[in-house]
Design a protein around this motif. Sequence first.
Motif, PDB file in Angstrom:
ATOM      1  N   PHE A 171      -4.022   8.215   2.492  1.00  7.55           N
ATOM      2  CA  PHE A 171      -3.318   8.367   3.761  1.00  7.55           C
ATOM      3  C   PHE A 171      -3.649   7.203   4.695  1.00  7.55           C
ATOM      4  O   PHE A 171      -2.761   6.603   5.312  1.00  7.55           O
ATOM      5  CB  PHE A 171      -3.720   9.703   4.387  1.00  7.55           C
ATOM      6  N   ILE A 172      -4.929   6.871   4.759  1.00  8.80           N
ATOM      7  CA  ILE A 172      -5.353   5.766   5.627  1.00  8.80           C
ATOM      8  C   ILE A 172      -4.757   4.446   5.142  1.00  8.80           C
ATOM      9  O   ILE A 172      -4.285   3.622   5.921  1.00  8.80           O
ATOM     10  CB  ILE A 172      -6.899   5.680   5.677  1.00  8.80           C
TER      11      ILE A 172
ATOM     12  N   LYS B 287       4.784  -3.500  10.737  1.00  7.91           N
ATOM     13  CA  LYS B 287       5.433  -3.047  11.970  1.00  7.91           C
ATOM     14  C   LYS B 287       6.418  -4.083  12.520  1.00  7.91           C
ATOM     15  O   LYS B 287       7.455  -3.727  13.086  1.00  7.91           O
ATOM     16  CB  LYS B 287       4.388  -2.681  13.029  1.00  7.91           C
TER      17      LYS B 287
ATOM     18  N   PHE C  76       1.682   0.567   6.855  1.00 10.68           N
ATOM     19  CA  PHE C  76       2.752   0.755   7.840  1.00 10.68           C
ATOM     20  C   PHE C  76       2.523  -0.160   9.032  1.00 10.68           C
ATOM     21  O   PHE C  76       3.428  -0.821   9.524  1.00 10.68           O
ATOM     22  CB  PHE C  76       2.799   2.218   8.291  1.00 10.68           C
ATOM     23  N   TRP C  77       1.293  -0.214   9.488  1.00  3.80           N
ATOM     24  CA  TRP C  77       0.945  -1.065  10.622  1.00  3.80           C
ATOM     25  C   TRP C  77       1.179  -2.532  10.290  1.00  3.80           C
ATOM     26  O   TRP C  77       1.667  -3.320  11.088  1.00  3.80           O
ATOM     27  CB  TRP C  77      -0.528  -0.809  10.996  1.00  3.80           C
TER      28      TRP C  77
ATOM     29  N   ARG D   2      -1.982   4.104   3.533  1.00  6.15           N
ATOM     30  CA  ARG D   2      -0.554   4.105   3.849  1.00  6.15           C
ATOM     31  C   ARG D   2      -0.333   3.741   5.314  1.00  6.15           C
ATOM     32  O   ARG D   2       0.558   2.973   5.642  1.00  6.15           O
ATOM     33  CB  ARG D   2       0.039   5.493   3.586  1.00  6.15           C
ATOM     34  N   LEU D   3      -1.161   4.319   6.190  1.00  5.34           N
ATOM     35  CA  LEU D   3      -1.038   4.026   7.616  1.00  5.34           C
ATOM     36  C   LEU D   3      -1.260   2.542   7.869  1.00  5.34           C
ATOM     37  O   LEU D   3      -0.559   1.911   8.642  1.00  5.34           O
ATOM     38  CB  LEU D   3      -2.052   4.837   8.420  1.00  5.34           C
ATOM     39  N   LYS D   4      -2.253   1.980   7.181  1.00  5.96           N
ATOM     40  CA  LYS D   4      -2.565   0.564   7.343  1.00  5.96           C
ATOM     41  C   LYS D   4      -1.386  -0.296   6.933  1.00  5.96           C
ATOM     42  O   LYS D   4      -1.040  -1.261   7.599  1.00  5.96           O
ATOM     43  CB  LYS D   4      -3.796   0.207   6.505  1.00  5.96           C
TER      44      LYS D   4
ATOM     45  N   THR E  53       8.844  13.195   3.622  1.00  2.00           N
ATOM     46  CA  THR E  53       7.844  12.248   3.132  1.00  2.00           C
ATOM     47  C   THR E  53       7.454  12.574   1.695  1.00  2.00           C
ATOM     48  O   THR E  53       7.367  11.691   0.842  1.00  2.00           O
ATOM     49  CB  THR E  53       6.575  12.302   4.009  1.00  2.00           C
TER      50      THR E  53
END
Lengths: 245, 262
Positions: free
Chosen positions: B4-5, B15, B11-12, B7-9, B248
């Motif tokens: 999850f982390i 951006k 995404f960032w 994936r968030l990274k 998702t």
Amino acid sequence: MNTRVMIDVDHVTIRFNKSTEKIDNLKEYAIKLMKRELMFQEFLAVKDVSFQVKKGEAWGLIGKNGSGKSTLLKAVSGIMKPYMGSIAVNGSVAPLIELGAGFDGNMTARENIYLNGCVLGHTEKYMADHFDEIVDFAEIGDFLDSPIKNFSSGMTARLGFAIATMVRPEILIVDEILAVGDFKFREKCQERMNRMLSGGTTLLFVSHNIEEVKKLCDHAIWLEKGNAVMTGNAQDVCDEYLARG
Amino acid sequence: MDLFIRRLKSFWYYKDLLKQLVVRDVKLKYRRSFLGYVWSVLNPLLIMTVMSIVFSTMFKKNIENFPVYLFTGQLLFNFMNTSTHQAISSITGSGALLKKAYVPKYIFTVAKITSGLVDFFFSLGALLLVMIVTRAPFSWHNLLFIVVAFQLYLFCLGLGLFLAQANVFFRDIQYIYNAVTTAWMYLTPIFYPVESINERLLWFIKHFNPMYFYVGQFRDLVYYNTLPGPKITFAGWATAFLMLGIGTWSFLRSQDRFILYI
């Protein structure tokens, strides 16, 4: 000489669905399901291929059409996942698979430079810093604010090449792109690639032009119907390919 | 959690690409049209005028300030409708790009929904205009609309992701969805008063139509100038996260197979 392994392709098999007719809507799917005609026809584009590319090496992929070269490149760039085996890539990859694929014809060259740069994973700021460099290399100064759809294919290719190679990536993946553009631009591209190679960039190169492979690459792999026929020194593999292929 | 982390990274990391894609959508929509951004305000205004004239003769007695009533429902429904319709073809439409370079695929879907949100914010100008002209009362409640917009954004993201991945495998999803949204529109109290429908149907709408949650909350805040009830607020949040989860999950599950179908 640094011998860090940049790309590790380990017993990779890539599978496609080669069904005779493509079912891409629900209606047909339901009909086929009821008639019990749904089938999955397996087709292996790449079969159990392994090789290791070390830092600074230039590898050529040769073979006939449909031998799985481009599929293998796509797997290395992360676009496709292997069905079996694994691919490990250490470092930033710049894929040059068909130049200008990410361009939007309705946008101007200026806007496309930013868009395409972001597709390749750069930040807006980074693109702004290198903007002039790209425009200079692509020689499109006068057309910056015209929509890309009015560009000639050569101009589009130049712009694509300029954006993709501006980064000095650790791994450059090139698929059959230097066929476009006039000879002067091709020379320019060659020169830039040579400079990148001597700067320590690792290269993965697909071409039907054996002479070019011999000139650019030090290693080569010969694919035939998805199987690796021969791996090794570029000169040897190319000679063998010409003799037997 | 680790995944999850990561994936968030990523995404960032992408951006800026998201921003570029949204800017592209918005720019291309208005490029070479004489009035440019004004269309975002003018278009709903024109539609609203037509609908007001037609429907205010039908429901005149029950609804005060019909233009604002209609508008609060219609803007929200339009946002959902256009953004998800755009999102459906977001993956199939970017096929050329997805075949050539590695980009997180959901970026294209998220970009379509986000440009829909930007459009929605533009068209709020039209609502403001109508409220001023019709002398509708303003209050601090109005500002809370942003919460509802966020809920609906999450909901649309989920729905968009689900539809986009389904459309890769079954191209007729977009035609089926057309029929669905038409029915959906008539089942949402946009231009008729809630009280005018029979009880059984009303119960159904109140419990199973997500758009009712969002239009209801939005109307409470902007049209009635009160806080929405706890039930409808909870329903709005819960549906948003549920839909986002479904979208998702289905997207991540099938995204590796996209390349074989586009």
